[in-house]
Design an enzyme around this catalytic site. Structure first.
Site, PDB file in Angstrom:
ATOM      1  N   CYS A 144       0.795  -1.375   0.218  1.00 36.43           N
ATOM      2  CA  CYS A 144      -0.025  -0.056  -0.041  1.00 36.43           C
ATOM      3  C   CYS A 144       0.858   1.379   0.129  1.00 36.43           C
ATOM      4  O   CYS A 144       1.862   1.307   0.698  1.00 36.43           O
ATOM      5  CB  CYS A 144      -0.963  -0.015   1.029  1.00 36.43           C
ATOM      6  SG  CYS A 144      -1.982   1.246   1.265  1.00 36.43           S
ATOM      7  N   CYS A 170      -6.222  -0.168   6.811  1.00 36.24           N
ATOM      8  CA  CYS A 170      -5.935   0.627   5.491  1.00 36.24           C
ATOM      9  C   CYS A 170      -7.229   1.291   5.056  1.00 36.24           C
ATOM     10  O   CYS A 170      -8.182   0.946   5.084  1.00 36.24           O
ATOM     11  CB  CYS A 170      -5.652  -0.732   4.462  1.00 36.24           C
ATOM     12  SG  CYS A 170      -5.335   0.011   2.921  1.00 36.24           S
ATOM     13  N   ASP A 218       0.529   3.568   1.605  1.00 38.28           N
ATOM     14  CA  ASP A 218       0.442   4.507   3.039  1.00 38.28           C
ATOM     15  C   ASP A 218       1.805   4.761   3.493  1.00 38.28           C
ATOM     16  O   ASP A 218       2.558   3.630   3.761  1.00 38.28           O
ATOM     17  CB  ASP A 218      -0.286   3.313   4.036  1.00 38.28           C
ATOM     18  CG  ASP A 218      -0.696   4.026   5.203  1.00 38.28           C
ATOM     19  OD1 ASP A 218       0.126   4.403   6.098  1.00 38.28           O
ATOM     20  OD2 ASP A 218      -1.859   4.041   5.516  1.00 38.28           O
ATOM     21  N   ARG A 246       3.136   5.005   6.238  1.00 39.14           N
ATOM     22  CA  ARG A 246       3.286   4.413   7.545  1.00 39.14           C
ATOM     23  C   ARG A 246       3.919   2.554   7.291  1.00 39.14           C
ATOM     24  O   ARG A 246       4.187   2.158   8.321  1.00 39.14           O
ATOM     25  CB  ARG A 246       2.410   4.170   8.484  1.00 39.14           C
ATOM     26  CG  ARG A 246       1.583   5.642   8.831  1.00 39.14           C
ATOM     27  CD  ARG A 246       0.372   5.436   9.697  1.00 39.14           C
ATOM     28  NE  ARG A 246      -0.765   4.960   8.798  1.00 39.14           N
ATOM     29  CZ  ARG A 246      -1.943   4.987   8.971  1.00 39.14           C
ATOM     30  NH1 ARG A 246      -2.392   5.201  10.394  1.00 39.14           N
ATOM     31  NH2 ARG A 246      -2.790   4.482   8.172  1.00 39.14           N
ATOM     32  N   HIS A 266      -2.011  -3.967   4.961  1.00 37.71           N
ATOM     33  CA  HIS A 266      -1.960  -3.572   6.367  1.00 37.71           C
ATOM     34  C   HIS A 266      -3.270  -3.385   6.955  1.00 37.71           C
ATOM     35  O   HIS A 266      -4.151  -2.946   6.588  1.00 37.71           O
ATOM     36  CB  HIS A 266      -1.061  -2.600   6.500  1.00 37.71           C
ATOM     37  CG  HIS A 266      -1.650  -0.868   5.695  1.00 37.71           C
ATOM     38  ND1 HIS A 266      -2.240  -0.089   6.794  1.00 37.71           N
ATOM     39  CD2 HIS A 266      -1.760  -0.623   4.519  1.00 37.71           C
ATOM     40  CE1 HIS A 266      -2.780   0.901   5.767  1.00 37.71           C
ATOM     41  NE2 HIS A 266      -2.481   0.377   4.653  1.00 37.71           N
TER      42      HIS A 266
HETATM   43 CO    CO Z   1      -3.499   1.188   2.998  1.00 38.54          CO
END
Ligand code: CO
Length: 220
Positions: free
Chosen positions: A60, A119, A62, A64, A116
């Site tokens: 992803c 998400c 993301d 993080r 994750h």
């Molecule tokens: Co995500």
């Protein structure tokens, strides 16, 4: 970097004004490169010669969930594709090009499909439709939620449904990768290539192996 700054950083970059955060990034980059070089003088020279990563990461976007960092590897060790919701759509030329290059040219031995918990892309697919291209992009997750509604509805709360859909999405993308012509061709040619499904916890920093490992053609 500006020449008229009256109190520049030791390396000459300006630490003030609207460009200060970007200048700080460049300062950090220099310090990082120096640390890598002092720990291993040949580090960057070796990387210019070739990349031979053993892993292709499909994860992803993301912020993080930084691919190389959370498995504690160095530049050169992970070939990375990231998008919203860690999708591997059968018709996405971007992901498929990365997969092709990773499998056929770099000869990666492992494809890591990494979702994750928490998400936002997966959560959006459990909520009313969005505007713009992201809605089309998330359609596979919305379809998966619909197909999985009996399992999801049996869970105690929205948090559990969200977490489970994050896992189910990884499992679906593992199947997508395994079903591509180029992965099946690699297996037919006797290549050692394994697809893994993982889910990362932002709250603990730990990866859960979803035991979805595929080492050869799926039979169903
Ligand atoms: Co995500």
């Amino acid at each position: 970097m500006t020449s008229d700054c009256n109190s520049p950083s030791p390396d000459g970059t300006c630490a003030h004004g609207p460009d200060a955060p970007i200048a700080a990034l460049l300062t950090r980059n220099r310090a990082w490169a120096e640390r890598k070089t002092s720990a291993d003088p040949g580090f960057f020279k070796r990387l210019t010669a070739q990349q031979s990563p053993a892993y292709l990461w499909i994860g992803c976007s993301d912020s993080r969930v930084p691919a190389t960092e959370i498995v504690d590897l160095d530049p050169g060790e992970v070939f990375v594709h990231r998008n919203v919701g860690n999708l591997a759509p059968v018709d996405d030329a971007n992901y498929l090009s990365v997969l092709q290059y990773g499998v056929q040219v770099l000869k990666v031995r492992h494809v890591l499909v990494v979702g994750h918990y928490g998400c936002g892309g997966v959560l959006a697919a459990l909520q009313p439709p969005l505007q713009g291209p992201v809605e089309g992009w998330l359609t596979p997750i919305r379809q998966l939620a619909f197909e999985s509604r009996a399992e999801l509805d049996a869970l105690p709360d929205d948090q559990a449904r969200h977490d489970r859909l994050c896992e189910l999405n990884v499992l679906a993308q593992v199947r997508n990768v395994a079903a591509t012509t180029l992965v099946r061709d690699a297996w037919a040619a006797g290549e050692d290539l394994t697809i893994h499904g993982w889910c990362y916890s932002i709250g603990s920093g730990l990866i859960t192996d979803l035991n979805a490992t595929v080492r050869g053609p799926l039979t169903r």
